[in-house]
Design a protein around this motif. Structure first.
Motif, PDB file in Angstrom:
ATOM      1  N   ILE A 111     -17.823 -29.035 -38.699  1.00 43.51           N
ATOM      2  CA  ILE A 111     -17.357 -28.298 -37.527  1.00 43.51           C
ATOM      3  C   ILE A 111     -16.243 -29.063 -36.815  1.00 43.51           C
ATOM      4  O   ILE A 111     -15.225 -28.498 -36.426  1.00 43.51           O
ATOM      5  CB  ILE A 111     -18.517 -28.071 -36.526  1.00 43.51           C
TER       6      ILE A 111
ATOM      7  N   PRO B 118     -12.121 -29.308 -38.383  1.00 43.49           N
ATOM      8  CA  PRO B 118     -11.204 -28.192 -38.114  1.00 43.49           C
ATOM      9  C   PRO B 118     -10.845 -28.055 -36.634  1.00 43.49           C
ATOM     10  O   PRO B 118      -9.713 -27.738 -36.301  1.00 43.49           O
ATOM     11  CB  PRO B 118     -11.993 -26.965 -38.595  1.00 43.49           C
ATOM     12  N   VAL B 119     -11.848 -28.306 -35.770  1.00 43.79           N
ATOM     13  CA  VAL B 119     -11.547 -28.188 -34.342  1.00 43.79           C
ATOM     14  C   VAL B 119     -10.534 -29.254 -33.923  1.00 43.79           C
ATOM     15  O   VAL B 119      -9.582 -28.971 -33.194  1.00 43.79           O
ATOM     16  CB  VAL B 119     -12.838 -28.319 -33.499  1.00 43.79           C
TER      17      VAL B 119
ATOM     18  N   ALA C 101      -7.172 -28.197 -35.033  1.00 43.72           N
ATOM     19  CA  ALA C 101      -6.626 -27.123 -34.209  1.00 43.72           C
ATOM     20  C   ALA C 101      -6.100 -27.678 -32.889  1.00 43.72           C
ATOM     21  O   ALA C 101      -5.021 -27.307 -32.428  1.00 43.72           O
ATOM     22  CB  ALA C 101      -7.696 -26.057 -33.962  1.00 43.72           C
TER      23      ALA C 101
ATOM     24  N   ARG D  22      -2.748 -29.457 -33.004  1.00 42.91           N
ATOM     25  CA  ARG D  22      -1.562 -28.631 -33.204  1.00 42.91           C
ATOM     26  C   ARG D  22      -1.068 -28.005 -31.914  1.00 42.91           C
ATOM     27  O   ARG D  22       0.019 -27.442 -31.895  1.00 42.91           O
ATOM     28  CB  ARG D  22      -1.873 -27.530 -34.218  1.00 42.91           C
TER      29      ARG D  22
ATOM     30  N   ILE E  37     -13.618 -30.655 -24.042  1.00 40.14           N
ATOM     31  CA  ILE E  37     -14.562 -31.234 -24.995  1.00 40.14           C
ATOM     32  C   ILE E  37     -15.334 -32.364 -24.328  1.00 40.14           C
ATOM     33  O   ILE E  37     -16.521 -32.546 -24.561  1.00 40.14           O
ATOM     34  CB  ILE E  37     -13.829 -31.807 -26.224  1.00 40.14           C
TER      35      ILE E  37
ATOM     36  N   LEU F 125     -21.446 -33.660 -31.272  1.00 39.48           N
ATOM     37  CA  LEU F 125     -20.210 -33.074 -31.813  1.00 39.48           C
ATOM     38  C   LEU F 125     -18.938 -33.610 -31.144  1.00 39.48           C
ATOM     39  O   LEU F 125     -17.982 -33.961 -31.815  1.00 39.48           O
ATOM     40  CB  LEU F 125     -20.269 -31.551 -31.705  1.00 39.48           C
TER      41      LEU F 125
ATOM     42  N   SER G 297       2.244 -26.276 -46.833  1.00 34.61           N
ATOM     43  CA  SER G 297       1.355 -26.786 -45.786  1.00 34.61           C
ATOM     44  C   SER G 297      -0.006 -27.179 -46.320  1.00 34.61           C
ATOM     45  O   SER G 297      -0.633 -28.110 -45.832  1.00 34.61           O
ATOM     46  CB  SER G 297       1.218 -25.784 -44.642  1.00 34.61           C
TER      47      SER G 297
ATOM     48  N   ARG H 295      16.047 -24.133 -37.071  1.00 37.29           N
ATOM     49  CA  ARG H 295      16.766 -22.909 -37.404  1.00 37.29           C
ATOM     50  C   ARG H 295      17.848 -22.688 -36.359  1.00 37.29           C
ATOM     51  O   ARG H 295      17.594 -22.834 -35.173  1.00 37.29           O
ATOM     52  CB  ARG H 295      15.797 -21.736 -37.399  1.00 37.29           C
TER      53      ARG H 295
ATOM     54  N   PRO I 284      12.079 -22.367 -45.996  1.00 33.24           N
ATOM     55  CA  PRO I 284      11.484 -23.560 -45.383  1.00 33.24           C
ATOM     56  C   PRO I 284      11.908 -24.832 -46.119  1.00 33.24           C
ATOM     57  O   PRO I 284      12.331 -24.773 -47.271  1.00 33.24           O
ATOM     58  CB  PRO I 284       9.974 -23.329 -45.522  1.00 33.24           C
TER      59      PRO I 284
ATOM     60  N   MET J  40       8.460 -21.084 -38.699  1.00 29.32           N
ATOM     61  CA  MET J  40       8.388 -21.185 -40.153  1.00 29.32           C
ATOM     62  C   MET J  40       7.022 -21.610 -40.634  1.00 29.32           C
ATOM     63  O   MET J  40       6.773 -21.791 -41.792  1.00 29.32           O
ATOM     64  CB  MET J  40       9.469 -22.154 -40.652  1.00 29.32           C
ATOM     65  N   THR J  41       6.102 -21.822 -39.707  1.00 28.56           N
ATOM     66  CA  THR J  41       4.724 -22.129 -40.127  1.00 28.56           C
ATOM     67  C   THR J  41       3.802 -21.006 -39.714  1.00 28.56           C
ATOM     68  O   THR J  41       4.078 -20.268 -38.787  1.00 28.56           O
ATOM     69  CB  THR J  41       4.239 -23.422 -39.465  1.00 28.56           C
ATOM     70  N   LYS J  42       2.675 -20.923 -40.404  1.00 24.57           N
ATOM     71  CA  LYS J  42       1.736 -19.864 -40.060  1.00 24.57           C
ATOM     72  C   LYS J  42       1.164 -20.145 -38.677  1.00 24.57           C
ATOM     73  O   LYS J  42       1.299 -21.208 -38.130  1.00 24.57           O
ATOM     74  CB  LYS J  42       0.606 -19.831 -41.093  1.00 24.57           C
TER      75      LYS J  42
ATOM     76  N   TYR K  50      -1.956 -20.342 -37.818  1.00 24.48           N
ATOM     77  CA  TYR K  50      -3.253 -21.014 -37.797  1.00 24.48           C
ATOM     78  C   TYR K  50      -4.312 -20.215 -37.065  1.00 24.48           C
ATOM     79  O   TYR K  50      -5.150 -20.790 -36.382  1.00 24.48           O
ATOM     80  CB  TYR K  50      -3.154 -22.379 -37.089  1.00 24.48           C
TER      81      TYR K  50
ATOM     82  N   GLY L 265      -7.995 -21.204 -37.767  1.00 21.01           N
ATOM     83  CA  GLY L 265      -8.429 -22.434 -37.108  1.00 21.01           C
ATOM     84  C   GLY L 265      -8.671 -22.222 -35.627  1.00 21.01           C
ATOM     85  O   GLY L 265      -9.618 -22.748 -35.054  1.00 21.01           O
ATOM     86  N   LYS L 266      -7.782 -21.429 -35.017  1.00 18.90           N
ATOM     87  CA  LYS L 266      -7.930 -21.222 -33.575  1.00 18.90           C
ATOM     88  C   LYS L 266      -9.231 -20.485 -33.264  1.00 18.90           C
ATOM     89  O   LYS L 266      -9.933 -20.811 -32.317  1.00 18.90           O
ATOM     90  CB  LYS L 266      -6.751 -20.391 -33.049  1.00 18.90           C
TER      91      LYS L 266
ATOM     92  N   PHE M  22     -11.950 -20.418 -35.048  1.00 24.51           N
ATOM     93  CA  PHE M  22     -13.056 -21.331 -35.281  1.00 24.51           C
ATOM     94  C   PHE M  22     -13.232 -22.279 -34.100  1.00 24.51           C
ATOM     95  O   PHE M  22     -14.350 -22.518 -33.633  1.00 24.51           O
ATOM     96  CB  PHE M  22     -12.786 -22.124 -36.566  1.00 24.51           C
ATOM     97  N   ALA M  23     -12.090 -22.808 -33.628  1.00 24.28           N
ATOM     98  CA  ALA M  23     -12.168 -23.732 -32.490  1.00 24.28           C
ATOM     99  C   ALA M  23     -12.728 -23.023 -31.264  1.00 24.28           C
ATOM    100  O   ALA M  23     -13.560 -23.570 -30.535  1.00 24.28           O
ATOM    101  CB  ALA M  23     -10.788 -24.308 -32.192  1.00 24.28           C
TER     102      ALA M  23
ATOM    103  N   THR N  51     -16.348 -22.716 -31.452  1.00 25.67           N
ATOM    104  CA  THR N  51     -17.002 -23.996 -31.186  1.00 25.67           C
ATOM    105  C   THR N  51     -17.099 -24.255 -29.690  1.00 25.67           C
ATOM    106  O   THR N  51     -18.111 -24.747 -29.202  1.00 25.67           O
ATOM    107  CB  THR N  51     -16.229 -25.141 -31.860  1.00 25.67           C
ATOM    108  N   TYR N  52     -16.022 -23.944 -28.980  1.00 26.71           N
ATOM    109  CA  TYR N  52     -16.085 -24.132 -27.529  1.00 26.71           C
ATOM    110  C   TYR N  52     -17.172 -23.264 -26.921  1.00 26.71           C
ATOM    111  O   TYR N  52     -17.888 -23.676 -26.020  1.00 26.71           O
ATOM    112  CB  TYR N  52     -14.726 -23.814 -26.892  1.00 26.71           C
TER     113      TYR N  52
END
Lengths: 307, 378, 275
Positions: A89, A92-93, A96, A99, A112, A184, A213, B56, B73, C1-3, C5, C8-9, C11-12, C15-16
């Motif tokens: 768990i 991945p958090v 995220a 990012r 958190i 966690l 990626s 870009r 890319p 140019m990137t996905k 995510y 992931g978001k 999922f996060a 979790t919160y």
């Protein structure tokens, strides 16, 4: 006097030596404190472990240890499961969060940390009201008819008695849930702090060399974040393997862990510090072994990585 | 005639409302060594990153071998980059760093092929035997070479280099300049090089693109840029220049300081106001009676190879570089041959450069060693 | 140019939700009109009122605050001086000492608690004292100091070494250098260490459990006793209040850090000169 440009702290003339002595002396009170209140207590554990109630050297405290093997096994197994779940768990958090832009990151991290600083008794207690037989989860399931459905499906079975709830509390699962819930954040924070420190140009270099990626993650981010994962494992496994509060609250002692065992030796009725010390000693040894195995994988990140 | 490989058409980029690239257009030829040269913040690194795909452009096209690649890319472009701070993979040794791009390729390369090419690259950068070393234990120069090897091993058509020599000391920098030039010619790749060091640009390049404030000031060979700067900015940025206000009386005759001088330039309108460039090394010091102009020496600095002498001519200070010493306070005459003049049309930069009033001995060291070059987003 | 995510978001976010759901339940039911922790019957502040009238809870709160404040202050002093002392040691002295220093941090708290209990009980038998506030305090100081040291040492290493030489060049003795130059420079580290130590003390249960004896109770010990008996939503009320306090504390710490960070960036920009 300090016209020479060597940095202060090198031993120069005799005057320089006494200077360093004086500077170091700031730490001596604490060294004494540590000796008294950190080192001696641990030595005492060793002493008590090998002593009998009469004060003689003995190994009898260890002789009955095999009786407790199930407890050892259970503690290690549950702690292991909890750690693995925390990684699955938490990673991945952490990714995220890393990012997000720095302002959002700060808020997300604070969110958190917030539960971490709430008394973990209360956090564990919170799950009690959710997991009980008449707790919120069961009542929610009942209100949407899950139990009625199950009962109707099994109506014809011989010897079947209808259920009104799932047994959630007082189970191994409840204890693992408690561990994951409590620990966690200790997995997320170190991983995030390491990922964030990865040089963004290294990521660009990987893309420049042709990695998409997915490959960037597998070949660059993952290996470079491993030290954070190791930190996290240390901070989850050790408390998980030694807790007694979680098992007491969420299983009423039915799931007996090492922590419970040790606590029993030191409280009220069956006061047996010798046995307790023996168990503690073994637990310490197990933890040290696990940690040194871990550090073979890791690079020895400072604990301060979370602070 | 080499073919055109990359073309930027009217590329524009803004950051936080600030215009970093102002509609620049540029053509880069196959196999050439092209340098983007300019001061901090001029847009050279931004241009490089746009070509590499890490940025870009807000508007405009990037064309590679006839194909517009704005949306492609970085990992799909046949371009590789040598990063300023090397960006080596600290969790991999030298061999694996270099092999990284090869391992990512599909269809998969065989292990022997990878080994062959990695060793080839290591030889190219003179790091044979370093395969198993950990990159964090290498010196700056060695890390630099690994970064180059890692990029070049993939046989890209174009190599982008973002101020790669900035962190090296002077002697090492000069050696690496020579080596890079050799590598470029040996392997036959197009190099696009970014630097703020004009000497470096002049030494290594086939083509120099001088940039300032998001605009291209001049494109040309090092010789052209040096001898025929287009405006006062270029004249001042490349080498030292005295830039004086003058008037083009007619072809080959320019007037300044109330005197007419013979020069080689022509093609200006009669009596057109111009900027007159005279390089410090093109000025001869002569006795007052023989001088075309007369002035007073205000400063003399010994520079080893020559003296830097500041002379005051009617309030405007010139720099003269000569092996003749003249003491401070003497009145001297100067003589300039016709080929020592270079005439430029007036521009927005007129009057901003070329006066050595604020010159001091420290000046050169400061401007030759900008600290932490390239940290601003350019 | 990137996905984006999004996976992931989501999922996060889940979790919160997982992290906060139980706490929200706790807080909500602290206002519940009946004793039930699961069935809502109406809004009330009764439990909070009862909380403040519960003398046991109030006295344990007082004990907790007293112990935490005193322990963290003492720990800050001892820890800061210790850090300065360690900083000046040669590596082969410093490393093992820092290792020992880390033991309370790395060790399971049950071991720390039990080992201290052994110490206090046996020393107490020999010297005639009992477990009580004194032993509790000593225990808290012992596990607070390492956090102070962990917070202060990095700051010491960030110090420009030339500062010491500059101070001495201007006539300061070592002690003066410490008071006039070093401590002011590392003060942010000291304060952060103090705050962390304080929070660790307030939050501690296990170590207090084994070292406080029967005459003295911290808030967590009282809560433990209450949860074992599973009484009233007063526990929920405590949780809500603690949550609010911690939230405020954390916001303060984060705001301070953000400001420090900005100040450091400004400092760097100034030193580099304008562009």
């Amino acid at each position: 006097m300090s016209k020479n440009k060597l940095f202060s702290g090198t031993v120069g003339a005799v005057g320089g030596f006494f200077d360093r002595f004086r500077r170091q002396s700031f730490a001596y009170p604490y060294v004494l404190w540590m000796a008294l209140f950190v080192v001696i207590p641990i030595i005492l554990i060793g002493v008590y472990a090998f002593t009998s109630a009469q004060g003689t050297f003995t190994l009898e405290n260890f002789s009955g240890m095999t009786d407790y093997a199930p407890v050892f096994g259970r503690s290690l197994w549950l702690a292991f499961l909890a750690t693995v779940i925390c990684i699955l768990i938490g990673y991945p958090v952490a990714l995220a969060i890393s990012r997000a832009d720095s302002k959002t990151q700060r808020i997300l991290l604070m969110l958190i940390m917030l539960p971490m600083w709430i008394n973990f008794l209360l956090r564990t207690y919170a799950w009690m009201s959710l997991l009980e037989n008449t707790g919120l989860i069961n009542r929610l399931l009942a209100s949407i008819g899950v139990f009625d459905l199950i009962n109707s499906l099994h109506a014809g079975d011989a010897g079947y008695s209808p259920i009104t709830h799932f047994q959630l509390i007082n189970t191994n699962g409840a204890v693992i849930l408690g561990m994951v819930y409590n620990y966690l954040p200790f997995m997320i924070l170190p991983i995030e702090s390491v990922i964030v420190k990865i040089d963004p140009f290294v990521i660009e270099a990987a893309q420049d060399l042709g990695a998409n990626s997915g490959t960037v993650f597998r070949k660059v981010i993952l290996p470079l974040s491993l030290s954070g994962v190791i930190s996290g494992i240390t901070m989850v496994f050790v408390p998980a393997v030694s807790t007694f509060v979680i098992s007491k609250l969420l299983s009423n002692g039915t799931v007996m862990l090492l922590g419970d065992l040790i606590e029993m030796q030191f409280s009220g009725a069956a006061y047996n510090p010798h046995l307790g010390s023996a168990i503690s000693l073994i637990m310490m040894v197990i933890v040290v072994i696990c940690m040194s195995v871990m550090s073979k994988f890791g690079e020895g990140e400072e604990q301060a990585v979370v602070m | 005639m080499a073919k055109e490989l990359i073309r930027l058409e009217d590329c524009r980029k803004e950051f936080d409302g600030e215009v970093v690239l102002d509609s620049i257009s540029l053509a880069i030829k196959d196999k050439e060594f092209l340098t983007l040269l300019g001061p901090s913040g001029c847009g050279k690194t931004t241009t490089l990153r746009i070509i590499g795909g890490f940025l870009r452009p807000d508007s405009g096209k990037v064309v590679f071998d006839g194909v517009t690649i704005n949306d492609v890319p970085p990992h799909k472009r046949k371009i590789n980059t040598v990063f300023q701070k090397y960006a080596l993979f600290t969790h991999l040794n030298v061999y694996e760093n270099i092999a990284f791009g090869l391992r990512v390729q599909r269809p998969k390369l065989s292990e022997q092929e990878i080994e062959r090419r990695v060793h080839e690259s290591l030889e190219l950068v003179a790091l044979k035997g370093y395969e198993k070393r950990s990159v964090s234990q290498l010196s700056g120069g060695q890390q630099q070479r690994v970064a180059i090897a890692r990029a070049v091993v993939n046989k890209p058509q174009v190599l982008l280099l973002d101020e790669p020599l900035g962190a090296l000391d002077l002697k090492l920098r000069k050696d690496m300049q020579r080596e890079l030039k050799q590598i470029q010619q040996q392997v036959g790749i197009t190099f696009i090089y970014v630097t703020h060091d004009q000497e470096e640009a002049l030494t290594m390049s086939d083509t120099v693109v001088v940039m300032n404030k998001g605009e291209i000031q001049q494109i040309g060979t090092p010789l052209d840029i040096y001898n025929e700067p287009k405006n006062a900015f270029v004249a001042d940025f490349i080498g030292e220049s005295n830039i004086i206000d003058g008037v083009m009386v007619s072809d080959h005759i320019v007037r300044m300081y109330g005197r007419d001088f013979e020069c080689l330039d022509k093609g200006f309108s009669p009596n057109e106001p111009v900027d007159v460039v005279v390089r410090p090394e093109d000025i001869d010091i002569v006795p007052v009676s023989q001088g075309q102009i007369v002035g007073t020496v205000t400063d003399v600095t010994f520079k080893g190879m020559q003296y830097d002498i500041i002379v005051d001519f009617q309030g405007f200070k010139w720099l003269i570089q000569t092996t003749d010493h003249s003491p401070v306070g003497t009145r001297i005459g100067v003589k300039i041959d016709p080929d020592g003049f270079h005439i430029m049309k007036k521009s927005e930069y007129s009057g901003l450069y070329g006066d050595y009033s604020s010159y001091s001995a420290e000046y050169d060291e400061l401007s030759a060693d900008p600290e932490g070059g390239g940290q601003e987003d350019e | 140019m990137t996905k984006k995510y999004t996976g992931g978001k989501i999922f996060a976010a889940l979790t919160y939700v997982f992290l906060y759901a139980p706490i929200i339940v706790l807080i909500v039911f602290s206002f519940n009109a009946t004793k039930s922790r699961t069935i809502w019957s109406g809004f009330t502040l009764d439990w909070y009122r009862e909380l403040f009238h519960d003398s046991l809870i109030m006295s344990s709160l007082q004990t907790t605050l007293l112990v935490s404040v005193i322990a963290s202050l003492i720990a800050a002093v001892i820890g800061t001086f210790a850090a300065i002392g360690f900083y000046n040691m040669k590596k082969n002295w410093r490393s093992p000492l820092l290792l020992v220093n880390n033991i309370p941090v790395v060790n399971a708290d049950i071991i720390t608690g039990v080992s201290l209990s052994l110490l206090f009980v046996s020393a107490g038998a020999l010297m005639g004292f009992q477990l009580g506030f004194g032993t509790l305090l000593i225990a808290h100081i012992s596990f607070d100091i390492p956090y102070v040291i962990l917070s202060v040492m990095p700051k010491l290493y960030q110090l420009d070494r030339n500062l010491f030489e500059a101070a001495q060049d201007l006539g300061c003795t070592w002690f003066q250098t410490v008071y006039k130059v070093i401590i002011p420079e590392i003060m942010p580290g000291i304060i952060n260490g103090l705050l962390i130590a304080f929070t660790m003390s307030v939050d501690d249960f296990v170590i207090s459990y084994f070292t406080a004896g029967s005459s003295v109770q911290t808030l967590s010990m009282t809560i433990y006793a209450m949860t074992r008996r599973r009484i009233s939503p007063k526990i929920n009320a405590i949780s809500t209040l603690l949550f609010a306090v911690v939230l405020i504390l954390l916001v303060i710490v984060n705001v301070r850090e953000a400001r420090q960070h900005k100040a450091e960036i400004k400092k760097e920009k100034m030193l580099k000169g304008t562009n």
